[in-house]
Design a protein around this motif. Structure first.
Motif, PDB file in Angstrom:
ATOM      1  N   THR A  81       0.735  -1.322  -0.106  1.00 53.77           N
ATOM      2  CA  THR A  81      -0.192   0.149  -0.269  1.00 53.77           C
ATOM      3  C   THR A  81       0.802   1.401  -0.022  1.00 53.77           C
ATOM      4  O   THR A  81       2.000   1.282   0.314  1.00 53.77           O
ATOM      5  CB  THR A  81      -0.808   0.025   1.128  1.00 53.77           C
ATOM      6  OG1 THR A  81       0.097   0.090   2.469  1.00 53.77           O
ATOM      7  CG2 THR A  81      -1.633  -1.342   1.548  1.00 53.77           C
ATOM      8  N   GLY A  82       0.458   2.342  -0.041  1.00 51.39           N
ATOM      9  CA  GLY A  82       0.593   3.702   0.174  1.00 51.39           C
ATOM     10  C   GLY A  82       1.248   3.805   1.596  1.00 51.39           C
ATOM     11  O   GLY A  82       0.876   3.013   2.372  1.00 51.39           O
ATOM     12  N   GLY A  83       1.935   4.978   1.790  1.00 47.83           N
ATOM     13  CA  GLY A  83       2.377   5.199   3.165  1.00 47.83           C
ATOM     14  C   GLY A  83       3.693   4.792   3.601  1.00 47.83           C
ATOM     15  O   GLY A  83       4.189   4.903   4.705  1.00 47.83           O
ATOM     16  N   HIS A  84       4.428   4.028   2.429  1.00 51.87           N
ATOM     17  CA  HIS A  84       5.625   3.602   2.845  1.00 51.87           C
ATOM     18  C   HIS A  84       6.735   4.800   2.319  1.00 51.87           C
ATOM     19  O   HIS A  84       6.124   5.939   1.860  1.00 51.87           O
ATOM     20  CB  HIS A  84       5.991   2.335   1.637  1.00 51.87           C
ATOM     21  CG  HIS A  84       6.080   2.944   0.333  1.00 51.87           C
ATOM     22  ND1 HIS A  84       6.746   3.928  -0.171  1.00 51.87           N
ATOM     23  CD2 HIS A  84       5.117   2.402  -0.651  1.00 51.87           C
ATOM     24  CE1 HIS A  84       6.547   3.762  -1.603  1.00 51.87           C
ATOM     25  NE2 HIS A  84       5.400   3.292  -1.754  1.00 51.87           N
ATOM     26  N   ARG A  85       8.008   4.788   2.743  1.00 56.52           N
ATOM     27  CA  ARG A  85       8.715   5.979   2.572  1.00 56.52           C
ATOM     28  C   ARG A  85       9.927   5.765   1.683  1.00 56.52           C
ATOM     29  O   ARG A  85      11.023   6.186   1.788  1.00 56.52           O
ATOM     30  CB  ARG A  85       9.467   6.185   4.020  1.00 56.52           C
ATOM     31  CG  ARG A  85       8.141   6.058   5.072  1.00 56.52           C
ATOM     32  CD  ARG A  85       8.236   6.911   6.450  1.00 56.52           C
ATOM     33  NE  ARG A  85       7.116   6.206   7.248  1.00 56.52           N
ATOM     34  CZ  ARG A  85       7.277   6.234   8.516  1.00 56.52           C
ATOM     35  NH1 ARG A  85       8.159   7.193   8.980  1.00 56.52           N
ATOM     36  NH2 ARG A  85       6.371   5.990   9.350  1.00 56.52           N
ATOM     37  N   ALA A  86       9.692   4.991   0.692  1.00 52.64           N
ATOM     38  CA  ALA A  86      10.627   4.883  -0.467  1.00 52.64           C
ATOM     39  C   ALA A  86      10.801   6.233  -0.982  1.00 52.64           C
ATOM     40  O   ALA A  86       9.741   6.877  -1.005  1.00 52.64           O
ATOM     41  CB  ALA A  86      10.289   3.702  -1.384  1.00 52.64           C
ATOM     42  N   CYS A 104      12.036   1.015   3.955  1.00 50.08           N
ATOM     43  CA  CYS A 104      11.046   1.884   3.752  1.00 50.08           C
ATOM     44  C   CYS A 104       9.561   1.222   3.823  1.00 50.08           C
ATOM     45  O   CYS A 104       8.666   2.395   4.286  1.00 50.08           O
ATOM     46  CB  CYS A 104      10.970   2.379   2.286  1.00 50.08           C
ATOM     47  SG  CYS A 104      12.549   3.160   2.106  1.00 50.08           S
ATOM     48  N   ALA A 144       3.525  -1.678   5.187  1.00 44.59           N
ATOM     49  CA  ALA A 144       2.628  -1.324   3.670  1.00 44.59           C
ATOM     50  C   ALA A 144       2.281  -2.584   3.182  1.00 44.59           C
ATOM     51  O   ALA A 144       1.715  -2.783   2.097  1.00 44.59           O
ATOM     52  CB  ALA A 144       3.744  -0.525   2.766  1.00 44.59           C
TER      53      ALA A 144
END
Ligand SMILES: Cc1ncc(C[n+]2csc(CCOP(=O)(O)OP(=O)(O)O)c2C)c(N)n1
Ligand code: SF4
Ligand code: SF4
Lengths: 306, 309
Positions: free
Chosen positions: B15-20, B53, B61
């Motif tokens: 999902t979104g909300g990861h920090r790559a 990330c 995520a």
């Protein structure tokens, strides 16, 4: 009394260095001071924070600042995307790098409970240093309005940092001092308007250690979605659904899973997570061109998803 | 291979909300690979960009069960999961058919993770190992790895008056892996997503270890703009810097042959890690890189011809 300061910026804007110059300048005046950045795995474009503590007396606290007296915002595009006023005391200061009046900022963002100072630090820095490094002018503004440190200490500190091996008439040293002086002179101020603090969204309380699952197991998937990465965005994709051909290529490539679908149709963009990478625009077929990247407008409250 | 519309029906496994980094293709590729599985998936993640990330406690995520693994041993842990599933089944305590996938960076594959990988391949566990090959140790600040190509600058193979980036060539990890005689090994790139999805699907179907080496154009470490990610990937393929091919039961097959091989400088000049080669006269170094690319491509063509014979 300890004065606590929180800096909001993006990597590369000099929050860490700014905080460091401030602490060293305070120490030059015989005060006690700390400066430290917050490190995370965050990447390019991610918002970062830095902290200061300054006091006339020695102190031993070493944690991050959660209830600041002063907040410094180096990137106006962060307003609305990161919690600027979180924990800020009523009557506390906000220093905003933006080419607008302080009253205007106060009204636009609901900052009436705070003392607001605006300074076009980016503009001043471009004029003097020929680069956008807003940390230097904003320190001048801070000295002028909140008086945490004297302008002279900031000047002495800047000279000792920069003049190593060069004379004080070196053009870089001169430009820095000029940027500092301009920041000191060119500020706008708006005093507190109301005592009531803005509601700062309800944050769920953190669990106690004994409430945490054994071995740090996360018992549900996809919890990262509560973490919003929209504040990383410098450009925003704008989607025109009238011309979209629903080929789903943008959905396929979006690294942040930010293209919203209903069945096999595109319905919008999740701006809470979109980092503005622009890959969706590059994959939108020429016959449609439904996605265009535009400059993210500064000083706009973040849009919520439909 | 399913169409994009079919894929849209599947759950989003990352999902979104990861920090790559903005524009990093790793989360997108992980999503594609998980979508290609016909069974539920259990993932094991070696320390590397993807892992740091996407799994910051208390957030994840991932929408599938995953296990966080150290830098060096993801293949060993994946072997353990495969074996545990078998053992539990034997005892009648588990009845699911699942796919096990391990993700590691190039450091966790070519270098420190190599012995765990080699052991797992030799033992023949049924799992898929995916190398997210961004060609350096990126999450720790761009240090050189066994995957960093010749003359690319990193913080530990810098370019300056004395040095011209990494003095060594990159390892042939595909060759090393294929030499274990596993049923399936393939090299892929995100610009050619249909090829990548087909390979992932195949990898999940084989009975034994499968290996995917995926090119990750890394805007931070290679030095380009986030929106250029897929274009850089395309150039890597069109120049034959990154050939798309597979080794299936020992037989080599090239999956894409550019009609006109693009000169490798077109790929190099778009990246800051090669900037030093374009400042001053470094014609001979550029020619050297081109001849290495040509040589590798020729070798691959002849291996393919041999396989067909
Ligand atoms: C034994 C050990 N040494 C060093 C580290 C620190 N470390 C964590 S990840 C990493 C580099 C990972 O590089 P790579 O596998 O290429 O993945 P990337 O970050 O590029 O995705 C290093 C050096 C570690 N975790 N364990
Ligand atoms: S710019 Fe487009 S591709 Fe990039 S994160 Fe935003 S929606 Fe996704
Ligand atoms: S450093 Fe490179 S590989 Fe790692 S998250 Fe950033 S772009 Fe991706």
């Amino acid at each position: 009394m300890i004065i606590e300061i929180r800096w909001h910026a993006r990597a590369g804007q000099g929050a860490k260095t700014g905080a460091n110059i401030l602490a060293q300048a305070a120490i030059r005046q015989g005060k006690y001071a700390q400066s430290f950045p917050e490190f995370g795995p965050e990447r390019r474009g991610a918002p970062v924070q830095a902290f200061n503590r300054i006091s006339d007396e020695p102190f031993t606290i070493h944690s991050g600042v959660t209830e600041p007296d002063i907040v410094i915002v180096l990137d106006p595009k962060l307003v609305g995307n990161v919690p600027i006023t979180d924990g800020l005391k009523a009557g506390g200061w906000i220093f905003l790098n933006a080419p607008i009046g302080a009253r205007e900022a106060q009204e636009r963002f609901g900052w009436q409970a705070f003392r607001v100072v605006t300074c076009d630090a980016s503009g001043l820095s471009k004029r003097t240093l020929k680069r956008d490094i807003p940390n230097v002018p904003i320190l001048g503004a801070l000295a002028a309005r909140a008086g945490v440190v004297a302008l002279e200490s900031l000047q002495t500190e800047s000279i000792s940092r920069l003049a190593k091996g060069r004379g004080t008439d070196d053009p870089v040293v001169k430009a820095n001092l000029e940027a500092l002086a301009l920041g000191y002179e060119e500020t706008d101020f708006a005093d507190v308007h109301t005592q009531s603090l803005p509601s700062s969204g309800t944050k769920p309380p953190l669990p106690a250690w004994y409430e945490l699952p054994v071995a740090g197991v996360i018992d549900r998937g996809g919890t990262a979605q509560v973490y919003q990465t929209g504040g990383w965005r410098l450009k925003r994709p704008e989607l025109d659904l009238n011309v979209c051909v629903h080929c789903l290529m943008c959905w396929l490539v979006c690294p942040d899973s930010a293209i919203l679908l209903s069945g096999a149709r595109i319905i919008g963009i999740d701006y809470r997570h979109c980092k503005g990478c622009g890959l969706c625009e590059t994959q939108c077929p020429p016959r449609a061109r439904a996605i265009k990247m535009v400059e993210e407008e500064a000083l706009q409250p973040a849009e919520k998803t439909p | 291979m399913p169409s994009v519309k079919d894929l849209a029906e599947k759950t989003i496994a990352v999902t979104g909300g990861h920090r790559a980094c903005a524009g990093c293709p790793e989360p997108m590729i992980a999503r594609w690979i998980l979508m290609s599985s016909d069974r539920p998936v259990i993932a094991a993640l070696a320390t590397g960009c993807l892992e740091v990330c996407s799994t910051i406690f208390p957030y994840t995520a991932w929408n599938v069960p995953y296990i966080h693994v150290a830098f060096e041993n993801v293949a060993a842990v994946a072997s353990g999961i495969v074996t545990a599933c078998k053992a539990l089944k034997k005892r009648g305590e588990y009845d699911k058919e699942v796919n096990i996938v391990a993700f590691a960076g190039d450091g966790g594959t070519y270098d420190i993770g190599l012995q765990a990988l080699s052991g797992a391949l030799e033992r023949g566990h049924r799992f898929v190992f995916v190398c997210m090959d961004n060609q350096a140790y990126m999450n720790t600040g761009i240090q050189r790895s066994g995957a960093t190509p010749h003359y690319a600058a990193t913080t530990t193979s810098p370019a300056g008056a004395q040095a011209k980036g990494k003095p060594q060539k990159r390892k042939d990890i595909m060759g090393i892996v294929a030499a274990h005689g596993i049923p399936y090994a393939a090299q892929a790139a995100p610009s050619h997503w249909k090829d990548l999805l087909t390979k992932a699907e195949k990898a999940f179907k084989v009975d034994g270890p499968a290996f995917l080496n995926v090119l990750i154009p890394c805007n931070l470490g290679w030095g380009f703009e986030p929106e250029e990610t897929l274009e850089l990937s395309r150039l890597a393929v069109e120049t034959c810097f990154w050939p798309l091919y597979e080794v299936e039961n020992g037989k080599v097959k090239i999956n894409y042959k550019p009609r006109h091989k693009v000169p490798v400088v077109e790929f190099l000049k778009r990246q800051r890690r090669y900037r030093h080669l374009f400042e001053g006269d470094h014609k001979e170094l550029l020619e050297e890189i081109q001849s290495e690319v040509d040589q590798n491509w020729q070798q691959l063509l002849s291996r393919e011809a041999l396989s067909a014979a």
